[in-house]
Write a protein that holds these residues in place. Structure first.
Motif, PDB file in Angstrom:
ATOM      1  N   PRO A  59       0.823  -1.218   0.000  1.00 49.73           N
ATOM      2  CA  PRO A  59       0.000   0.000   0.000  1.00 49.73           C
ATOM      3  C   PRO A  59       0.852   1.262   0.000  1.00 49.73           C
ATOM      4  O   PRO A  59       1.167   1.829   1.046  1.00 49.73           O
ATOM      5  CB  PRO A  59      -0.821  -0.140   1.288  1.00 49.73           C
ATOM      6  CG  PRO A  59       0.037  -0.957   2.193  1.00 49.73           C
ATOM      7  CD  PRO A  59       0.811  -1.895   1.313  1.00 49.73           C
ATOM      8  N   ILE A  60       1.206   1.713  -1.185  1.00 48.56           N
ATOM      9  CA  ILE A  60       2.143   2.831  -1.297  1.00 48.56           C
ATOM     10  C   ILE A  60       1.552   4.137  -0.767  1.00 48.56           C
ATOM     11  O   ILE A  60       2.297   5.017  -0.325  1.00 48.56           O
ATOM     12  CB  ILE A  60       2.602   3.020  -2.759  1.00 48.56           C
ATOM     13  CG1 ILE A  60       1.430   3.337  -3.674  1.00 48.56           C
ATOM     14  CG2 ILE A  60       3.355   1.790  -3.241  1.00 48.56           C
ATOM     15  CD1 ILE A  60       1.837   3.697  -5.093  1.00 48.56           C
TER      16      ILE A  60
ATOM     17  N   PHE B 115       6.125   2.284 -15.115  1.00 46.19           N
ATOM     18  CA  PHE B 115       7.256   2.299 -14.190  1.00 46.19           C
ATOM     19  C   PHE B 115       7.312   3.617 -13.423  1.00 46.19           C
ATOM     20  O   PHE B 115       7.467   3.642 -12.203  1.00 46.19           O
ATOM     21  CB  PHE B 115       8.560   2.076 -14.949  1.00 46.19           C
ATOM     22  CG  PHE B 115       9.761   1.877 -14.049  1.00 46.19           C
ATOM     23  CD1 PHE B 115      10.152   0.611 -13.673  1.00 46.19           C
ATOM     24  CD2 PHE B 115      10.476   2.961 -13.575  1.00 46.19           C
ATOM     25  CE1 PHE B 115      11.241   0.423 -12.830  1.00 46.19           C
ATOM     26  CE2 PHE B 115      11.565   2.794 -12.735  1.00 46.19           C
ATOM     27  CZ  PHE B 115      11.952   1.518 -12.366  1.00 46.19           C
ATOM     28  N   LEU B 116       7.158   4.715 -14.149  1.00 45.07           N
ATOM     29  CA  LEU B 116       7.265   6.026 -13.518  1.00 45.07           C
ATOM     30  C   LEU B 116       6.080   6.326 -12.611  1.00 45.07           C
ATOM     31  O   LEU B 116       6.219   7.022 -11.602  1.00 45.07           O
ATOM     32  CB  LEU B 116       7.388   7.109 -14.583  1.00 45.07           C
ATOM     33  CG  LEU B 116       8.744   7.175 -15.288  1.00 45.07           C
ATOM     34  CD1 LEU B 116       8.669   8.120 -16.479  1.00 45.07           C
ATOM     35  CD2 LEU B 116       9.835   7.639 -14.331  1.00 45.07           C
ATOM     36  N   ALA B 117       4.911   5.829 -12.965  1.00 42.00           N
ATOM     37  CA  ALA B 117       3.719   6.108 -12.166  1.00 42.00           C
ATOM     38  C   ALA B 117       3.560   5.139 -11.012  1.00 42.00           C
ATOM     39  O   ALA B 117       2.663   5.298 -10.194  1.00 42.00           O
ATOM     40  CB  ALA B 117       2.478   6.080 -13.044  1.00 42.00           C
ATOM     41  N   MET B 118       4.412   4.139 -10.945  1.00 41.66           N
ATOM     42  CA  MET B 118       4.481   3.314  -9.753  1.00 41.66           C
ATOM     43  C   MET B 118       5.234   4.102  -8.682  1.00 41.66           C
ATOM     44  O   MET B 118       5.583   5.258  -8.890  1.00 41.66           O
ATOM     45  CB  MET B 118       5.116   1.963 -10.087  1.00 41.66           C
ATOM     46  CG  MET B 118       4.129   1.012 -10.739  1.00 41.66           C
ATOM     47  SD  MET B 118       4.671  -0.700 -10.830  1.00 41.66           S
ATOM     48  CE  MET B 118       5.934  -0.620 -12.077  1.00 41.66           C
ATOM     49  N   PRO B 119       5.530   3.531  -7.548  1.00 45.48           N
ATOM     50  CA  PRO B 119       5.873   4.342  -6.380  1.00 45.48           C
ATOM     51  C   PRO B 119       7.085   5.233  -6.460  1.00 45.48           C
ATOM     52  O   PRO B 119       7.098   6.311  -5.883  1.00 45.48           O
ATOM     53  CB  PRO B 119       6.094   3.280  -5.284  1.00 45.48           C
ATOM     54  CG  PRO B 119       6.360   2.010  -6.009  1.00 45.48           C
ATOM     55  CD  PRO B 119       5.512   2.101  -7.235  1.00 45.48           C
TER      56      PRO B 119
ATOM     57  N   ARG C  52      -5.967  10.300  -8.545  1.00 45.94           N
ATOM     58  CA  ARG C  52      -5.718  11.234  -9.648  1.00 45.94           C
ATOM     59  C   ARG C  52      -4.643  10.683 -10.578  1.00 45.94           C
ATOM     60  O   ARG C  52      -4.783  10.706 -11.803  1.00 45.94           O
ATOM     61  CB  ARG C  52      -5.300  12.583  -9.082  1.00 45.94           C
ATOM     62  CG  ARG C  52      -5.104  13.666 -10.131  1.00 45.94           C
ATOM     63  CD  ARG C  52      -4.671  14.971  -9.477  1.00 45.94           C
ATOM     64  NE  ARG C  52      -4.308  15.974 -10.470  1.00 45.94           N
ATOM     65  CZ  ARG C  52      -3.621  17.069 -10.196  1.00 45.94           C
ATOM     66  NH1 ARG C  52      -3.224  17.300  -8.949  1.00 45.94           N
ATOM     67  NH2 ARG C  52      -3.312  17.927 -11.142  1.00 45.94           N
ATOM     68  N   LYS C  53      -3.578  10.172 -10.009  1.00 41.05           N
ATOM     69  CA  LYS C  53      -2.486   9.591 -10.794  1.00 41.05           C
ATOM     70  C   LYS C  53      -2.974   8.414 -11.618  1.00 41.05           C
ATOM     71  O   LYS C  53      -2.681   8.308 -12.825  1.00 41.05           O
ATOM     72  CB  LYS C  53      -1.375   9.138  -9.844  1.00 41.05           C
ATOM     73  CG  LYS C  53      -0.231   8.395 -10.527  1.00 41.05           C
ATOM     74  CD  LYS C  53       0.519   7.517  -9.529  1.00 41.05           C
ATOM     75  CE  LYS C  53      -0.337   6.372  -9.065  1.00 41.05           C
ATOM     76  NZ  LYS C  53       0.396   5.373  -8.273  1.00 41.05           N
ATOM     77  N   ASN C  54      -3.739   7.514 -10.988  1.00 38.20           N
ATOM     78  CA  ASN C  54      -4.201   6.325 -11.696  1.00 38.20           C
ATOM     79  C   ASN C  54      -5.175   6.675 -12.822  1.00 38.20           C
ATOM     80  O   ASN C  54      -5.167   6.044 -13.879  1.00 38.20           O
ATOM     81  CB  ASN C  54      -4.844   5.355 -10.709  1.00 38.20           C
ATOM     82  CG  ASN C  54      -3.824   4.713  -9.786  1.00 38.20           C
ATOM     83  OD1 ASN C  54      -2.617   4.790 -10.023  1.00 38.20           O
ATOM     84  ND2 ASN C  54      -4.296   4.085  -8.729  1.00 38.20           N
ATOM     85  N   ARG C  55      -6.020   7.669 -12.586  1.00 37.42           N
ATOM     86  CA  ARG C  55      -6.950   8.084 -13.651  1.00 37.42           C
ATOM     87  C   ARG C  55      -6.191   8.665 -14.839  1.00 37.42           C
ATOM     88  O   ARG C  55      -6.538   8.414 -16.005  1.00 37.42           O
ATOM     89  CB  ARG C  55      -7.968   9.079 -13.097  1.00 37.42           C
ATOM     90  CG  ARG C  55      -9.039   8.442 -12.221  1.00 37.42           C
ATOM     91  CD  ARG C  55     -10.176   9.413 -11.927  1.00 37.42           C
ATOM     92  NE  ARG C  55      -9.781  10.464 -11.010  1.00 37.42           N
ATOM     93  CZ  ARG C  55      -9.963  10.414  -9.684  1.00 37.42           C
ATOM     94  NH1 ARG C  55     -10.513   9.344  -9.131  1.00 37.42           N
ATOM     95  NH2 ARG C  55      -9.607  11.425  -8.918  1.00 37.42           N
ATOM     96  N   LEU C  56      -5.150   9.448 -14.558  1.00 36.14           N
ATOM     97  CA  LEU C  56      -4.330   9.993 -15.644  1.00 36.14           C
ATOM     98  C   LEU C  56      -3.653   8.867 -16.420  1.00 36.14           C
ATOM     99  O   LEU C  56      -3.602   8.877 -17.654  1.00 36.14           O
ATOM    100  CB  LEU C  56      -3.281  10.943 -15.078  1.00 36.14           C
ATOM    101  CG  LEU C  56      -3.778  12.326 -14.639  1.00 36.14           C
ATOM    102  CD1 LEU C  56      -2.689  13.054 -13.858  1.00 36.14           C
ATOM    103  CD2 LEU C  56      -4.200  13.159 -15.848  1.00 36.14           C
TER     104      LEU C  56
ATOM    105  N   PRO D  77       8.449   4.759  -1.223  1.00 33.52           N
ATOM    106  CA  PRO D  77       8.433   3.379  -1.683  1.00 33.52           C
ATOM    107  C   PRO D  77       9.277   3.245  -2.950  1.00 33.52           C
ATOM    108  O   PRO D  77       9.116   4.020  -3.888  1.00 33.52           O
ATOM    109  CB  PRO D  77       6.958   3.096  -1.954  1.00 33.52           C
ATOM    110  CG  PRO D  77       6.270   4.417  -1.952  1.00 33.52           C
ATOM    111  CD  PRO D  77       7.232   5.478  -1.552  1.00 33.52           C
ATOM    112  N   ALA D  78      10.186   2.287  -2.969  1.00 33.97           N
ATOM    113  CA  ALA D  78      11.091   2.109  -4.115  1.00 33.97           C
ATOM    114  C   ALA D  78      10.999   0.677  -4.619  1.00 33.97           C
ATOM    115  O   ALA D  78      11.212  -0.274  -3.851  1.00 33.97           O
ATOM    116  CB  ALA D  78      12.525   2.451  -3.721  1.00 33.97           C
ATOM    117  N   LEU D  79      10.684   0.529  -5.885  1.00 38.32           N
ATOM    118  CA  LEU D  79      10.554  -0.797  -6.487  1.00 38.32           C
ATOM    119  C   LEU D  79      11.931  -1.427  -6.647  1.00 38.32           C
ATOM    120  O   LEU D  79      12.813  -0.860  -7.296  1.00 38.32           O
ATOM    121  CB  LEU D  79       9.858  -0.677  -7.839  1.00 38.32           C
ATOM    122  CG  LEU D  79       9.299  -1.948  -8.453  1.00 38.32           C
ATOM    123  CD1 LEU D  79       8.195  -2.530  -7.580  1.00 38.32           C
ATOM    124  CD2 LEU D  79       8.754  -1.654  -9.852  1.00 38.32           C
ATOM    125  N   LEU D  80      12.113  -2.614  -6.076  1.00 36.57           N
ATOM    126  CA  LEU D  80      13.429  -3.260  -6.071  1.00 36.57           C
ATOM    127  C   LEU D  80      13.697  -4.003  -7.382  1.00 36.57           C
ATOM    128  O   LEU D  80      12.783  -4.388  -8.113  1.00 36.57           O
ATOM    129  CB  LEU D  80      13.530  -4.218  -4.891  1.00 36.57           C
ATOM    130  CG  LEU D  80      13.395  -3.560  -3.512  1.00 36.57           C
ATOM    131  CD1 LEU D  80      13.458  -4.604  -2.402  1.00 36.57           C
ATOM    132  CD2 LEU D  80      14.469  -2.508  -3.306  1.00 36.57           C
TER     133      LEU D  80
END
Length: 395
Positions: free
Chosen positions: A47-48, A207-211, A178-182, A58-61
């Motif tokens: 849950p970011i 990738f960029l819109a993830m955490p 808002r981010k997910n709708r965009l 949060p950083a994707l490993l």
């Protein structure tokens, strides 16, 4: 092709000149320099919004390269999923900058191999494993997952000294919606025929819109939407009007695993819907706002992610039907990483659903991160495309 269809093919017009991973790393290191703790994560169930509300990055490993697998196999069995081996190999070799920056790691029980690998990571970083309920249709599932999020919050408070009020969590939820709708609006440009956005751009956006890019990503998404609309109006597109449209579903795809995308494109196809945790999947469904229980709202939304670890995974069939109706693929390719038993077994149901409910050709691909089977994959995909009616025949 309709008379108002785009007429100018566009071969290379990516998100920007800077690789998404580099941009994400710069953001993580910048926030760490500003005093923000960093939480390494692997999965879309983390849950970011909670972390961001607590001012934790949060950083994707790292998990998508074959390079560190040899090192991992000195500890892990060779017949394990390549994603797990790559993950551990990066950590064992010290070559994942996101893990190096991480103060803590947030994990989840989505598969047995990852659970045991997490035990090894726990020797190197403070680690919290969230026990994911895997029967989401049960009445108690939401309450159980809500409690897991509360426990994560307590862990992060102890480890980082950070906390968040309900109002701050609500603010993070609003931003995430808002981010997910965009992002979803951006992906819809792939539904055009021919698509106005490339598969690489979709991957970069995902990738960029993830955490890792945090709150700075919204202006970038808004700018991208403007560019795509101008591209549409100018009649610029990817592929050719009669290129086979491909929906790729299944396991997470990134790094060396993106060979499946390259092979499809080299065979003359165009990927219009990368349906995975590294594609469009994590941007579906908004989080309920102003419920009075923001953690409960997070729990409800995250349980809707249709991973193959869930049983029965009816949500995946529903989501897949929606994708097929929206993006109108000509074929569906189910991408399975070797030793990923959940997605492998579920592939039978996916095949039946695609063929019987949508009347589409289906291909299951089981592979790893090496290039050894690239020629074979190309042959199989070309054969799949040969089964499609030719444009002249369709007319």
């Amino acid at each position: 092709m309709s008379s108002n269809a785009p007429t100018e093919p566009l071969m290379n017009d990516g998100l920007d000149s800077e690789p998404p991973a580099k941009r994400a790393l710069q953001y993580v290191l910048q926030k760490k320099e500003e005093g923000w703790p960093v939480a390494g994560i692997y999965c879309g169930y983390a849950p970011i919004e909670l972390m961001q509300a607590m001012k934790i990055v949060p950083a994707l490993l790292c998990a998508f390269s074959r390079v560190p697998i040899e090192s991992a196999e000195e500890v892990l069995p060779a017949n394990l999923c390549p994603l797990i081996k790559s993950s551990y190999g990066f950590i064992r070799e010290g070559t994942c900058p996101f893990f190096s920056a991480a103060d803590v790691v947030v994990a989840e029980t989505t598969c047995d191999g990852k659970k045991k690998m997490f035990e090894l990571i726990a020797e190197l970083r403070p680690l919290h494993v969230m026990d994911l309920p895997q029967m989401p249709e049960q009445n108690e599932a939401k309450a159980v997952w809500r409690q897991m999020i509360v426990r994560l919050k307590n862990f992060l408070e102890r480890q980082t000294g950070r906390s968040a009020t309900e109002e701050q969590i609500e603010e993070a939820i609003s931003w995430s919606n808002r981010k997910n709708r965009l992002a979803r609006k951006i992906f819809e440009y792939a539904a055009l025929c021919p698509p106005v956005i490339s598969r690489k751009e979709i991957y970069d956006i995902s990738f960029l819109a993830m955490p890792s890019t945090g709150f700075d990503v919204i202006p970038l998404l808004e700018e991208k939407l403007e560019k795509l609309e101008k591209r549409k109006q100018a009649g610029r597109y990817f592929g050719t009007p009669d290129a086979p449209r491909v929906l790729v579903t299944g396991c997470p795809i990134g790094g060396d695993a993106t060979k499946i995308f390259r092979v499809i494109e080299e065979a003359g196809g165009v990927v219009v819907a990368p349906d995975s945790c590294t594609g469009t999947k994590t941007f579906n469904n908004d989080i309920a706002e102003n419920t009075g229980d923001p953690i409960g709202a997070l729990a409800e939304r995250y349980l809707k992610i249709p991973c193959a670890c869930m049983t029965p995974n009816t949500g995946r069939m529903t989501a897949l039907s929606k994708l097929i109706e929206t993006y109108r693929p000509d074929v569906v390719v189910d991408f399975i990483l070797q030793a990923c038993h959940g997605y492998n077994v579920e592939s039978r149901r996916i095949a039946d659903h695609v063929k019987n409910h949508h009347g589409l050709p289906f291909l299951k691909v089981e592979t790893d991160y090496s290039d050894a089977d690239t020629g074979q994959l190309k042959t199989r995909i070309e054969a799949l495309f040969e089964t499609l009616p030719k444009a002249a025949d369709a007319n």
